[in-house]
Design a protein around this motif. Structure first.
Motif: not given
Length: 194
Positions: A29-36
């Protein structure tokens, strides 16, 4: 927040600093861009002389983006390591394909040597802020460096300007394996009082 129980057993900044680890094995699972983006919004409060804000970011987490990044790595190694075997090429592909996301940290390069040093120090502080914010959320990272950061073909492939370079390629995702704690040299051995 997913996987936080695995990492964040304490909430003090001291504990986060001391318990953070470089992560090299990730869940899919990648880190969502909004979390980044949320983490970067806080990480930019790093010390920054003259508030030059010498940074920008490219987040690579799509399959197409990751394939492009892997191709750039392989192209770089083929240009710089003439003895590169097909086996080593496959190892590079396998390693990179196991990473859910890459944050390319771009640093502006000032012509003035002192300003350039100040700016890189600020970007380094930002990266540490980001790693600590990520750890607090149960997200792992490893800060990658090396000659590829200076490669003009790599810069061109990702749209860097003439006065920019990569400060880091940060591999990121949710940890699948926790590295063991490594002892640090007691600071008293490196401390002088005058």
């Amino acid at each position: 927040m997913p996987h936080t129980e695995q990492i964040n057993q304490h909430s003090s900044i001291r504990d986060i600093i001391r318990n953070r680890r470089s992560i090299r094995k990730f869940k899919v699972e990648p880190v969502a861009s909004d979390i980044m983006l949320e983490m970067l919004d806080s990480a930019v409060y790093a010390p920054n002389h003259r508030l030059t804000e010498p940074w920008r970011f490219i987040y690579v987490s799509s399959e197409t983006g990751k394939k492009n990044l892997a191709n750039q790595y392989i192209s770089f190694f083929k240009r710089t390591k003439p003895d590169l075997t097909e086996e080593k090429v496959q190892n590079v592909k396998n390693t990179l394909s196991g990473v859910p996301g890459f944050l390319l940290v771009v640093c502006k390069v000032d012509e003035n040597e002192r300003a350039k040093d100040d700016d890189f120090a600020a970007v380094s502080c930002l990266i540490q802020n980001l790693q600590l914010l990520a750890w607090e959320k149960g997200i792992g990272m490893v800060w990658k460096s090396g000659p590829i950061l200076y490669d003009k073909e790599m810069h061109k492939a990702f749209g860097l300007k003439d006065d920019e370079r990569f400060a880091a390629i940060i591999q990121t995702g949710y940890p699948d394996e926790m590295p063991k704690v490594k002892d640090r040299t007691p600071v008293r051995e490196r401390f002088t009082e005058l």
